[in-house]
Design a protein around this motif. Structure first.
Motif, PDB file in Angstrom:
ATOM      1  N   LEU A 180      -7.089  15.243  15.360  1.00  0.00           N
ATOM      2  CA  LEU A 180      -6.308  14.014  15.177  1.00  0.00           C
ATOM      3  C   LEU A 180      -4.820  14.291  15.327  1.00  0.00           C
ATOM      4  CD1 LEU A 180      -6.473  10.982  14.384  1.00  0.00           C
ATOM      5  CD2 LEU A 180      -6.207  11.696  12.008  1.00  0.00           C
ATOM      6  N   GLY A 181      -4.374  15.464  14.854  1.00  0.00           N
ATOM      7  CA  GLY A 181      -2.978  15.838  14.994  1.00  0.00           C
ATOM      8  C   GLY A 181      -2.009  15.016  14.163  1.00  0.00           C
ATOM      9  N   ALA A 182      -2.472  14.490  13.033  1.00  0.00           N
ATOM     10  CA  ALA A 182      -1.590  13.678  12.193  1.00  0.00           C
ATOM     11  C   ALA A 182      -0.555  14.554  11.505  1.00  0.00           C
ATOM     12  CB  ALA A 182      -2.413  12.936  11.143  1.00  0.00           C
ATOM     13  N   PRO A 183       0.728  14.172  11.541  1.00  0.00           N
ATOM     14  CA  PRO A 183       1.757  14.956  10.844  1.00  0.00           C
ATOM     15  C   PRO A 183       1.506  14.984   9.340  1.00  0.00           C
ATOM     16  CG  PRO A 183       2.743  13.354  12.350  1.00  0.00           C
ATOM     17  CD  PRO A 183       1.288  13.013  12.239  1.00  0.00           C
ATOM     18  N   LEU A 184       1.873  16.087   8.703  1.00  0.00           N
ATOM     19  CA  LEU A 184       1.638  16.242   7.271  1.00  0.00           C
ATOM     20  C   LEU A 184       2.347  15.154   6.472  1.00  0.00           C
ATOM     21  CD1 LEU A 184       0.437  17.820   4.911  1.00  0.00           C
ATOM     22  CD2 LEU A 184       2.440  19.335   4.986  1.00  0.00           C
ATOM     23  N   ASP A 185       3.580  14.801   6.845  1.00  0.00           N
ATOM     24  CA  ASP A 185       4.300  13.790   6.068  1.00  0.00           C
ATOM     25  C   ASP A 185       3.624  12.425   6.168  1.00  0.00           C
ATOM     26  OD1 ASP A 185       4.971  13.414   8.718  1.00  0.00           O
ATOM     27  OD2 ASP A 185       7.096  13.033   8.348  1.00  0.00           O
ATOM     28  N   THR A 186       2.973  12.139   7.303  1.00  0.00           N
ATOM     29  CA  THR A 186       2.239  10.887   7.449  1.00  0.00           C
ATOM     30  C   THR A 186       0.994  10.888   6.573  1.00  0.00           C
ATOM     31  OG1 THR A 186       3.018  10.585   9.712  1.00  0.00           O
ATOM     32  CG2 THR A 186       1.034   9.389   9.091  1.00  0.00           C
ATOM     33  N   ILE A 187       0.272  12.013   6.555  1.00  0.00           N
ATOM     34  CA  ILE A 187      -0.898  12.127   5.678  1.00  0.00           C
ATOM     35  C   ILE A 187      -0.484  11.916   4.230  1.00  0.00           C
ATOM     36  CG2 ILE A 187      -2.664  13.713   4.813  1.00  0.00           C
ATOM     37  CD1 ILE A 187      -2.640  15.056   7.584  1.00  0.00           C
ATOM     38  N   ARG A 188       0.575  12.587   3.829  1.00  0.00           N
ATOM     39  CA  ARG A 188       1.016  12.490   2.440  1.00  0.00           C
ATOM     40  C   ARG A 188       1.402  11.062   2.071  1.00  0.00           C
ATOM     41  NH1 ARG A 188       4.910  17.898   2.009  1.00  0.00           N
ATOM     42  NH2 ARG A 188       3.252  19.390   1.429  1.00  0.00           N
ATOM     43  N   ALA A 189       2.164  10.393   2.924  1.00  0.00           N
ATOM     44  CA  ALA A 189       2.621   9.042   2.612  1.00  0.00           C
ATOM     45  C   ALA A 189       1.451   8.075   2.478  1.00  0.00           C
ATOM     46  CB  ALA A 189       3.589   8.555   3.691  1.00  0.00           C
ATOM     47  N   ASN A 190       0.460   8.188   3.359  1.00  0.00           N
ATOM     48  CA  ASN A 190      -0.653   7.251   3.318  1.00  0.00           C
ATOM     49  C   ASN A 190      -1.624   7.546   2.179  1.00  0.00           C
ATOM     50  OD1 ASN A 190      -0.012   5.446   5.450  1.00  0.00           O
ATOM     51  ND2 ASN A 190      -0.557   7.026   6.935  1.00  0.00           N
ATOM     52  N   VAL A 191      -1.788   8.808   1.824  1.00  0.00           N
ATOM     53  CA  VAL A 191      -2.611   9.117   0.656  1.00  0.00           C
ATOM     54  C   VAL A 191      -1.936   8.585  -0.609  1.00  0.00           C
ATOM     55  CG1 VAL A 191      -3.482  11.002  -0.793  1.00  0.00           C
ATOM     56  CG2 VAL A 191      -3.793  11.084   1.689  1.00  0.00           C
ATOM     57  N   LYS A 192      -0.628   8.685  -0.695  1.00  0.00           N
ATOM     58  CA  LYS A 192       0.085   8.159  -1.866  1.00  0.00           C
ATOM     59  C   LYS A 192      -0.012   6.637  -1.926  1.00  0.00           C
ATOM     60  CE  LYS A 192       3.150  12.132  -1.871  1.00  0.00           C
ATOM     61  NZ  LYS A 192       4.470  12.663  -1.453  1.00  0.00           N
ATOM     62  N   LEU A 193      -0.013   5.989  -0.770  1.00  0.00           N
ATOM     63  CA  LEU A 193      -0.230   4.546  -0.744  1.00  0.00           C
ATOM     64  C   LEU A 193      -1.601   4.206  -1.327  1.00  0.00           C
ATOM     65  CD1 LEU A 193       0.516   1.649   0.207  1.00  0.00           C
ATOM     66  CD2 LEU A 193      -0.536   2.243   2.410  1.00  0.00           C
ATOM     67  N   ALA A 194      -2.623   4.976  -0.932  1.00  0.00           N
ATOM     68  CA  ALA A 194      -3.973   4.741  -1.444  1.00  0.00           C
ATOM     69  C   ALA A 194      -4.061   5.011  -2.942  1.00  0.00           C
ATOM     70  CB  ALA A 194      -4.973   5.618  -0.695  1.00  0.00           C
ATOM     71  N   ILE A 195      -3.327   5.996  -3.431  1.00  0.00           N
ATOM     72  CA  ILE A 195      -3.334   6.302  -4.863  1.00  0.00           C
ATOM     73  C   ILE A 195      -2.743   5.143  -5.664  1.00  0.00           C
ATOM     74  CG2 ILE A 195      -2.307   7.795  -6.635  1.00  0.00           C
ATOM     75  CD1 ILE A 195      -2.569  10.107  -4.627  1.00  0.00           C
ATOM     76  N   SER A 196      -1.714   4.505  -5.131  1.00  0.00           N
ATOM     77  CA  SER A 196      -1.053   3.433  -5.885  1.00  0.00           C
ATOM     78  C   SER A 196      -1.918   2.181  -5.913  1.00  0.00           C
ATOM     79  CB  SER A 196       0.324   3.148  -5.295  1.00  0.00           C
ATOM     80  OG  SER A 196       0.242   2.830  -3.907  1.00  0.00           O
TER      81      SER A 196
END
Length: 358
Positions: A180-196
């Motif tokens: 997929l090649g997703a950047p780490l900062d993108t993964i982190r931001a979207n996982v944090k969105l899901a956590i909230s």
């Protein structure tokens, strides 16, 4: 925007209305976690959303997570039995049940639900601080948000390493696939969105659905008799109580909505809680009614930004969380229905839902 048709029109019109904030002032949530997909438009939004959808599609839920939902529900119902009647359904069942399930679906291993709830509440507080004047305590909240964000980053890094060794179908395993090649900062931001939002909305619907159902004896009897299902309960509670009360948009260009001119760059609040009570769409909208015609509501948004976890929430709550609760706690009833109150503007929740059982 408070009417159903106007809110729906905005969510479906990405040409004129954008989720990208044009202001040079970056909201606290974005400063703390980065810009996740809900702050973007297609095609970038779709590119980040699709891997989430892949991990949370119905077949994946049935294959990977239904047994977990059952086990988690049984564990927290047993804990409520040990505590005895008089428990708060929100803090002692709904929140830990959803937190443990979502934590596992995201890819975290053996994370205490207290940590997950703390993360979620802190991020939600940061996301809503910029809505309205609230200068007091902002520095303290900023410090907490940065600490929580760093804690989540460490947990995500560990989950990426583990799920690459042992793929488990989780969101992080899917997002971090090297192909997929997703950047780490993108993964982190979207996982944090899901956590909230992903923790708060399902848990608030679960607790609110129990309150609404137990407050309406004729509706409760319809579920007991099999005339109506817990899926009906979930959807009607989500409409009535709307855990995500408002979402933001911005006018992409000078435009017009319902005869009202809107200048380019104007911030817009889509008040989903009001739209879901629009009497032109929902007759007698204040009534909890499982016999409504099957019309869509906006509790989870619509259009390209329809909540990516809405099906997972419906499955978790309507297929397991609600029915197991009523099956396992005989004569479940409210301690004091009038004591339940709702608060919140963007995220709306009951203060507590005290219940008794035999």
């Amino acid at each position: 925007m408070t009417r159903f048709d106007d809110c729906l029109a905005v969510t479906l019109d990405q040409d004129n209305f954008t989720s990208v904030n044009p202001s040079p002032v970056v909201p606290m949530f974005f400063r703390a976690v980065g810009v996740p997909m809900h702050g973007k438009d297609d095609p970038q939004h779709k590119a980040e959303r699709d891997p989430f959808s892949l991990a949370l599609r119905p077949a994946a839920l049935r294959r990977n997570w239904m047994d977990l939902f059952e086990e988690t529900s049984a564990r927290y119902i047993d804990r409520m039995r040990q505590l005895g009647p008089g428990a708060d359904l929100l803090s002692q069942y709904a929140e830990p049940f959803v937190a443990d399930n979502l934590s596992a679906m995201l890819g975290f291993a053996d994370l205490p639900h207290e940590d997950f709830v703390k993360w979620s509440h802190t991020l939600v507080e940061a996301a809503t601080t910029d809505v309205g004047p609230s200068p007091e305590g902002e520095a303290e909240l900023w410090d907490r948000s940065i600490r929580v964000s760093a804690e989540i980053d460490l947990a995500i890094d560990e989950a990426i390493e583990r799920t690459r060794r042992e793929p488990d179908g989780s969101v992080i395993a899917t997002l971090s696939d090297p192909q997929l090649g997703a950047p780490l900062d993108t993964i982190r931001a979207n996982v944090k969105l899901a956590i909230s939002g992903g923790m708060n909305e399902p848990s608030h619907v679960l607790a609110g659905a129990v309150w609404a159902l137990l407050s309406a004896p004729e509706q409760y009897r319809a579920v007991e008799s099999g005339e109506r299902s817990h899926v009906d309960v979930f959807d009607e509670a989500a409409r009535l109580l709307t855990p995500l009360g408002m979402v933001g948009r911005f006018a992409r260009r000078d435009t017009e909505l319902a005869g009202v001119p809107i200048p380019a760059g104007a911030p817009m609040g889509l008040v989903l809680a009001a739209a879901n009570h629009d009497e032109l769409r929902f007759p007698d909208p204040e009534r909890f009614d499982l016999y409504r015609d099957r019309v869509s509501h906006l509790a989870f948004g619509n259009g390209t930004h329809l909540c990516v976890g809405s099906h997972a929430a419906r499955t978790m709550i309507a297929k397991v969380g609600l029915p197991r609760l009523f099956d396992q706690l005989p004569n479940l009833r409210l301690t004091d229905a009038d004591a339940v109150s709702y608060s919140g503007w963007v995220f709306r929740s009951p203060n507590a839902v005290q219940v008794d059982w035999d």
